[in-house]
Design an enzyme around this catalytic site. Structure first.
Site, PDB file in Angstrom:
ATOM      1  N   ASP A  83      41.189  40.252  35.251  1.00  0.00           N
ATOM      2  CA  ASP A  83      40.125  40.362  36.337  1.00  0.00           C
ATOM      3  C   ASP A  83      39.840  42.061  36.497  1.00  0.00           C
ATOM      4  O   ASP A  83      39.247  42.407  37.544  1.00  0.00           O
ATOM      5  CB  ASP A  83      40.727  40.022  37.667  1.00  0.00           C
ATOM      6  CG  ASP A  83      40.332  38.626  37.790  1.00  0.00           C
ATOM      7  OD1 ASP A  83      39.380  38.157  37.001  1.00  0.00           O
ATOM      8  OD2 ASP A  83      40.993  37.907  38.571  1.00  0.00           O
ATOM      9  N   ARG A 108      47.094  40.259  39.557  1.00  0.00           N
ATOM     10  CA  ARG A 108      46.454  41.283  39.550  1.00  0.00           C
ATOM     11  C   ARG A 108      47.411  42.654  39.793  1.00  0.00           C
ATOM     12  O   ARG A 108      46.579  43.739  39.811  1.00  0.00           O
ATOM     13  CB  ARG A 108      45.174  41.514  40.338  1.00  0.00           C
ATOM     14  CG  ARG A 108      44.205  40.155  40.214  1.00  0.00           C
ATOM     15  CD  ARG A 108      42.948  40.294  41.012  1.00  0.00           C
ATOM     16  NE  ARG A 108      42.254  41.466  40.463  1.00  0.00           N
ATOM     17  CZ  ARG A 108      41.054  41.859  40.723  1.00  0.00           C
ATOM     18  NH1 ARG A 108      40.442  41.046  41.921  1.00  0.00           N
ATOM     19  NH2 ARG A 108      40.222  42.878  40.398  1.00  0.00           N
ATOM     20  N   ARG A 153      42.263  38.847  51.704  1.00  0.00           N
ATOM     21  CA  ARG A 153      42.951  39.624  50.889  1.00  0.00           C
ATOM     22  C   ARG A 153      43.766  40.839  51.410  1.00  0.00           C
ATOM     23  O   ARG A 153      44.267  41.560  50.880  1.00  0.00           O
ATOM     24  CB  ARG A 153      42.085  39.960  49.561  1.00  0.00           C
ATOM     25  CG  ARG A 153      41.465  38.779  48.938  1.00  0.00           C
ATOM     26  CD  ARG A 153      42.467  38.210  48.334  1.00  0.00           C
ATOM     27  NE  ARG A 153      41.864  37.044  47.240  1.00  0.00           N
ATOM     28  CZ  ARG A 153      41.607  37.307  45.979  1.00  0.00           C
ATOM     29  NH1 ARG A 153      41.156  38.526  45.466  1.00  0.00           N
ATOM     30  NH2 ARG A 153      41.124  36.325  45.157  1.00  0.00           N
ATOM     31  N   HIS A 182      36.190  38.546  50.050  1.00  0.00           N
ATOM     32  CA  HIS A 182      36.031  39.911  50.076  1.00  0.00           C
ATOM     33  C   HIS A 182      34.853  40.262  51.008  1.00  0.00           C
ATOM     34  O   HIS A 182      33.754  39.503  50.831  1.00  0.00           O
ATOM     35  CB  HIS A 182      35.950  40.574  48.521  1.00  0.00           C
ATOM     36  CG  HIS A 182      37.288  40.853  47.988  1.00  0.00           C
ATOM     37  ND1 HIS A 182      37.154  40.761  46.593  1.00  0.00           N
ATOM     38  CD2 HIS A 182      38.434  41.001  48.359  1.00  0.00           C
ATOM     39  CE1 HIS A 182      38.430  41.068  46.269  1.00  0.00           C
ATOM     40  NE2 HIS A 182      39.256  41.214  47.230  1.00  0.00           N
ATOM     41  N   CYS A 282      31.372  43.985  42.787  1.00  0.00           N
ATOM     42  CA  CYS A 282      32.536  43.771  42.217  1.00  0.00           C
ATOM     43  C   CYS A 282      33.100  44.502  40.854  1.00  0.00           C
ATOM     44  O   CYS A 282      34.149  45.021  40.742  1.00  0.00           O
ATOM     45  CB  CYS A 282      33.189  42.189  42.187  1.00  0.00           C
ATOM     46  SG  CYS A 282      33.069  41.197  43.327  1.00  0.00           S
TER      47      CYS A 282
END
Length: 289
Positions: A83, A108, A153, A182, A282
């Protein structure tokens, strides 16, 4: 359908003169991109990913930015971090000061150090976070403030920490729909207010709690309110330089509204990366002046 009152919203913007400002972006090639786990509702490891197509789509996005005259730096991808292509999550940088990321999910967490090292190599002062946050995924910079998301998050404590790190006021907004995990999936900054025009945003009201919707109405009474249809193709996961808005090609009605407000739309196809819940923004970290 885009929710907007054409009598009171579109008319004042039809003659607005938009101005682009050159931006400095950071991207990461999808060399190791795959959907190997599920940490958001978009991800399904049983759905195959075409790695070659993902790379082609990403490179077309990079060239779109270059074609608009912007600077694009590319960070080296780290093996085992599929990612990392979503570079926006790697930190928040404003005026030469950076606030590093601290990822919610263990899959991540190794990205954080790679992005922090990259930012330091650019001569930036990086504040190491003590609270969970996912960079520009949940921090959207305007010239006068930072819009900050929480709920999935990024912690509220990180909002306070970020305000000190980059020395800019932070407005906390609560996300309540897990599909918009997000802030950058639920709000697009169209104009950061750094030029001659006031700050301008678009957002999907259904992604936010009632008190956050009220906050957005009060701060941005003329904002574009985007439909669920456009939000669900991640139409708000867009990048704007104040004139040109690079956005997912499927956000058709949103694009029409933007053009009516004086913006130039630059549609791109990022369908492979959408399988991991990401799109234009993103993939794009901005080093804000």
């Amino acid at each position: 359908m885009t929710i907007i009152d054409t009598r009171t919203r579109l008319a004042p913007y039809s003659t607005t003169r938009r101005q682009a400002r050159t931006r400095h972006y950071v991207m990461c090639a999808p060399t190791h991109f795959a959907v190997e786990y599920a940490i958001n509702p978009w991800m399904d490891p049983t759905v195959p990913v075409d790695a070659e197509r993902a790379t082609m789509q990403w490179d077309l996005l990079r060239h779109a930015f270059l074609g608009l005259g912007h600077r694009v730096d590319v960070i080296s991808p780290v093996a085992g971090q599929p990612d990392m292509v979503f570079a926006a999550n790697g930190g928040l940088t404003v005026g030469g000061r950076s606030y590093g990321a601290r990822f919610r999910h263990s899959q991540r967490e190794d990205e954080a150090e790679a992005f922090a090292d990259f930012l330091r190599a650019q001569g930036l002062d990086v504040t190491e976070p003590t609270h969970v946050n996912e960079g520009e995924g949940d921090f959207l910079a305007l010239r006068s403030m930072i819009l900050a998301g929480t709920g999935f998050r990024t912690s509220l404590e990180a909002h306070i920490e970020a305000a000190g790190a980059v020395d800019r006021p932070v407005v906390s907004l609560e996300l309540v729909d897990p599909r918009f995990y997000h802030l950058d999936t639920a709000i697009a900054v169209l104009d950061d207010g750094g030029g001659d025009s006031p700050a301008d945003i678009a957002y999907f009201p259904g992604a936010f709690s009632a008190h956050s919707r009220r906050t957005l109405r009060e701060l941005f009474p003329d904002a574009v309110k985007v439909s669920e249809l456009d939000a669900l193709v991640l139409g708000l996961n867009a990048v704007s330089d104040g004139l040109n808005v690079v956005l997912p090609v499927a956000a058709i009605e949103f694009a029409e509204t933007l053009r009516s407000r004086g913006y130039v739309t630059v549609p791109v196809e990022l369908g492979e990366l959408l399988k991991s819940g990401g799109s234009v923004k993103c993939c794009t970290m901005e080093l804000h002046a």
